[in-house]
Design a protein around this motif. Structure first.
Motif, short mmCIF file in Angstrom:
data_model
loop_
_atom_site.label_atom_id
_atom_site.label_comp_id
_atom_site.label_asym_id
_atom_site.label_seq_id
_atom_site.Cartn_x
_atom_site.Cartn_y
_atom_site.Cartn_z
N ASN A 1 5.99 -21.38 46.86
CA ASN A 1 5.94 -22.23 45.67
C ASN A 1 5.81 -21.43 44.39
OD1 ASN A 1 6.14 -24.48 47.24
ND2 ASN A 1 3.96 -24.97 47.22
N ALA A 2 5.49 -20.14 44.48
CA ALA A 2 5.36 -19.31 43.28
C ALA A 2 6.71 -18.76 42.82
CB ALA A 2 4.41 -18.15 43.55
N TYR A 3 7.77 -19.08 43.51
CA TYR A 3 9.10 -18.55 43.19
C TYR A 3 9.49 -18.86 41.74
CZ TYR A 3 14.21 -18.11 43.38
OH TYR A 3 15.51 -17.78 43.15
N ASP A 4 9.91 -17.84 41.02
CA ASP A 4 10.42 -18.06 39.67
C ASP A 4 11.78 -17.41 39.53
OD1 ASP A 4 9.69 -15.37 39.52
OD2 ASP A 4 8.03 -15.69 38.14
N GLU A 5 12.56 -17.88 38.58
CA GLU A 5 13.91 -17.39 38.37
C GLU A 5 14.34 -17.71 36.95
OE1 GLU A 5 16.63 -19.52 40.87
OE2 GLU A 5 15.97 -21.47 40.17
N LYS A 6 15.35 -17.02 36.47
CA LYS A 6 15.93 -17.37 35.18
C LYS A 6 16.94 -18.48 35.38
CE LYS A 6 15.18 -13.11 32.60
NZ LYS A 6 15.78 -12.00 31.81
N ASP A 7 16.83 -19.53 34.57
CA ASP A 7 17.75 -20.65 34.69
C ASP A 7 19.08 -20.31 34.02
OD1 ASP A 7 17.28 -20.91 31.98
OD2 ASP A 7 15.98 -22.66 32.19
N ALA A 8 19.96 -21.29 33.94
CA ALA A 8 21.30 -21.04 33.40
C ALA A 8 21.27 -20.53 31.97
CB ALA A 8 22.13 -22.33 33.49
#
Length: 802
Positions: free
Chosen positions: A458-465
């Motif tokens: 649940n800690a997963y982060d990413e750069k969005d579009a």
């Protein structure tokens, strides 16, 4: 840039066109497509754009005809946005099939002669196998997005070439479940990948106001369709719709192919606007009340999974469709999607959808929940993993780097045949910490599996579009008082100091600090409390005595009284837990303190920081150990009989492990609506809570406050609690604890299995508590094995050396 290649009698000319600056690496992916790169931006463009971020991608189109004596050549250009090299063969008109294939093969060999490293072949059409079957590739992919044999003007040899391609392919993808069901017996490694969606792109239609010039003059209400206009469209249905509702405007956006424009029905209220660019589609969609999918029900539409369904919905428009199987399968339960079989039913469904479009209510919330798991990034990641596995199987060994796996170098395709000391189920905090400790300190061989397509739980982060770093599963704020936990995680990340602040929106929009403090009281009641003693006395005057504190309601009322309880706690708790605070254990609200000072920090831990490069990067560093093998997007049940392992660490739901022997343990879940806004900031702090029951979400979070990222846009997340979905919060009631105790007894009796983490122990833990629990579990394992740290490190070095 345009370049031409001509065959040379002296040998193949080098591959001189350079991909964009983001395309690096030793592998080249060549995509053979019957769809042109600039035709309609759809599945091939979405996927190849993502593959090109890490590898050279060549997009080979169908040839175009030149003059009768034209010398065969290749036109090429580099797509500026993606770095994809687009290749267009030019052949003389009137060639026979054998000559045509010979020339295409020569052009292809010329093109690839200077390409170094491994080659991946990717086919959208079997027809291009005829001149490329000889290529030596580490992996051959058939992305069967449509049943091309059922399309108009399909060549007779397509069926036999598809059989050959199926035999040559290492992995097959299908454009939907219906197509997968039809072909699943034809290949041992075939996977369905229905249409996905760029939610942020099409969500612009919800807020755009500026009309395209050619649509602006068309009267309202408007019902629209965009896409290719071909034999798959029910033109008679379009006519009947226009005739039945002359006061409506029916807008058709898209190129006309394989049918004559003379065949298109013409009515005063039918408007054909031609093809438009992908970037323009949200502008047209924004000007429609209802989106249409008037597909004919015939062989050409039998297996389609239209991309436009989730795109229309992401744009906030109700959809009316004919009964396409995959539309009914995936979206038929949504109020926003009306499915109709006959013309009369279709027109009636349009009436209903038009009425629905004027109500922005629960139907839109349900749409956002349904789309929350869809993204082309996830489709790419899962496809990429399947390719990695196929390469690993073909090579007979683990492939450390295939097509730029998102979490490389940590994610390695598995070789399940070799023995592992531990199988770890779950790549969140508990599983990842234990995987790192067991390999780096005890020299163990560990396989980690996770049903999600990424690490970090649940800690997963990413750069969005838009390039904004965001948390996919809601805000995760790291804080701890444990020096050991902080020191351990500091091995894998730099830190950014951050103290989280939360405001509550009450009394129609007044923002006050949460937890309740002296500033909250002064703002709400126009007071001038200037000391802790004054604030304490004021709260005491409002508090109501409770004889015996049993529930969450008792905790709050006894501390601050009924008015503040109802203003801050009752509505929020009812939304969060789906029940009244009087029904919940006292521990729920005991976690939120009430202060008499002016400290407006949400947490008071001595260590409050965020990973400087994000949580996902921290997990990648943690899992980058020689002894770790990871498989993502697979369930424990899929591997438990295939993987050889001595011991198991299970971080999933404990009741699921035991097949719900005593019934399901109750959880509350969440759905998330992410929005990227074309403005620098949205709110003054990281999170604003909305405790009023009339507001469907509980809070809005803005990530740039937490990450410190500088960006012209901002991304926010709305959180909607719900009963169904991924398990997030154990429901704290005595009967639920009693049920868990039964599972705990089973767990204690199960040999060689460790149950670790929130779900496995049915407790709400903060991130640092899960890390602490995992470290404690590791210490018990190490002590039981009787190894000192020095001896363990020596073993780890020996494993690494081998």
């Amino acid at each position: 840039m345009n370049t031409q290649w001509f065959p040379s009698a002296e040998g193949a000319a080098p591959f001189s066109s350079q991909p964009g600056p983001r395309s690096q690496g030793r592998q080249t992916l060549i995509c053979f497509s019957h769809l042109r790169w600039d035709f309609v931006f759809q599945r091939p463009q979405h996927l190849m754009t993502r593959f090109a971020k890490a590898r050279k991608v060549i997009f080979w189109e169908e040839p175009i005809g030149g003059a009768p004596n034209e010398t065969p050549r290749l036109n090429s250009r580099v797509c500026e946005e993606s770095g994809v090299v687009v290749i267009q063969p030019v052949l003389a008109e009137g060639l026979d099939a054998e000559t045509r294939e010979t020339q295409l093969k020569q052009l292809l060999d010329t093109l690839l002669a200077g390409v170094e490293g491994d080659l991946v072949r990717w086919y959208y059409t079997p027809m291009m196998l005829a001149f490329s079957r000889h290529l030596d590739a580490v992996c051959t992919v058939y992305d069967c997005m449509d049943e091309l044999a059922n399309f108009k003007f399909a060549p007779p040899e397509l069926t036999s070439l598809e059989r050959e391609l199926m035999a040559a392919a290492d992995v097959v993808f299908t454009g939907g479940y219906s197509l997968w069901e039809a072909k699943r017996d034809r290949h041992p490694n075939i996977h369905p990948f229905p249409s996905s969606v760029d939610r942020a792109h099409f969500a612009k239609a919800r807020t755009l106001r500026e009309e395209p010039e050619d649509q602006a003059r068309i009267p309202w209400p408007r019902l629209g369709f965009y896409g290719v206009v071909d034999e798959r469209m029910d033109l008679e249905l379009l006519s009947k719709l226009a005739d039945a509702r002359p006061e409506w405007s029916v807008v058709v956006v898209g190129p006309v192919v394989k049918i004559s424009e003379a065949d298109l029905p013409r009515r005063p209220n039918l408007h054909y606007l031609g093809g438009k660019g992908y970037d323009d589609l949200p502008r047209y969609l924004a000007g429609w009340d209802v989106a249409l999918m008037p597909f004919a029900i015939n062989e050409s539409t039998r297996f389609i999974s239209p991309t436009k369904t989730p795109e229309y919905l992401a744009g906030g428009r109700p959809v009316v469709s004919t009964p396409i199987v995959d539309v009914v399968r995936h979206y038929g339960d949504l109020e926003a999607v009306k499915v109709a079989s006959t013309a009369d039913e279709f027109i009636a469904a349009c009436d209903q959808a038009l009425a629905l479009s004027r109500i922005k209510g629960d139907w839109l919330k349900a749409v956002d929940v349904a789309l929350s798991a869809l993204s082309w990034d996830e489709t790419f990641t899962r496809m990429n993993l399947e390719i990695s596995r196929a390469v690993g199987r073909k090579a007979g060994a683990v492939a450390d780097e295939v097509l730029g796996t998102v979490a490389s170098p940590a994610v390695r395709p598995a070789s399940r045949a070799k023995p592992f000391d531990y199988l770890i189920v779950g790549a969140g905090f508990a599983g990842s910490v234990l995987a790192e400790r067991l390999t780096s300190q005890l020299g163990k061989r560990v396989m980690v599996v996770d049903r999600r397509p990424h690490i970090a739980g649940n800690a997963y982060d990413e750069k969005d579009a838009a390039g904004v770093l965001m948390h996919k599963y809601g805000p995760h704020i790291f804080h701890t008082n444990s020096d050991d936990v902080a020191a351990y995680l500091s091995q894998f990340t730099r830190w950014r100091p951050y103290e989280h602040r939360v405001l509550g929106s009450v009394k129609g929009g007044l923002h006050v600090p949460i937890p309740i403090n002296r500033t909250t009281l002064n703002t709400l009641y126009g007071l001038n409390l200037s000391s802790d003693l004054e604030a304490e006395a004021y709260l005491a005057s409002r508090a109501e005595p409770v004889e015996k504190i049993r529930t969450s309601e008792d905790v709050v009322i006894s501390a601050v009284g009924r008015e503040l309880y109802e203003m801050f706690f009752r509505g929020y708790t009812r939304k969060q837990w789906g029940m009244d605070p009087s029904e919940l254990d006292k521990s729920v609200t005991a976690r939120v303190p009430t202060r008499t000072n002016t400290d407006d920090r949400y947490f008071t831990d001595k260590f409050q920081n965020m990973p400087a490069d994000g949580y996902t990067r921290m997990f990648e560093n943690m899992l980058d150990q020689k002894g770790i093998t990871i498989e993502l997007g697979v369930d424990f049940e899929d591997v438990r009989e295939e993987v050889f392992f001595d011991r198991l660490i299970f971080t999933g739901p404990v009741d699921e492990y035991f097949d719900y022997r005593y019934g399901k343990l109750p959880y509350r879940s969440l759905s998330f609506r992410h929005e990227t806004l074309d403005q620098e900031w949205f709110q003054p702090v990281g999170t604003v809570n909305y405790p009023e029951e009339g507001v469907p979400y509980t809070r809005i979070s803005e990530y740039k406050h937490m990450t410190g990222q500088s960006h012209g846009k901002t991304t926010i997340t709305y959180e909607y609690p719900q009963a169904e979905g991924d398990p997030y919060y154990p429901v704290p009631r005595p009967e639920n604890q009693a049920l868990y105790k039964k599972y705990e007894a089973l767990a204690l009796e199960t040999p060689n299995v460790h149950f670790v983490g929130r779900l496995a122990t049915y407790r709400y833990y903060n991130m640092d508590q899960v890390v602490g629990q995992a470290l404690a579990t590791f210490r018990r394992i190490a002590e039981r094995e009787g190894r000192s740290v020095i001896a363990a490190q020596t073993a780890a070095r020996a494993i690494a050396a081998n």
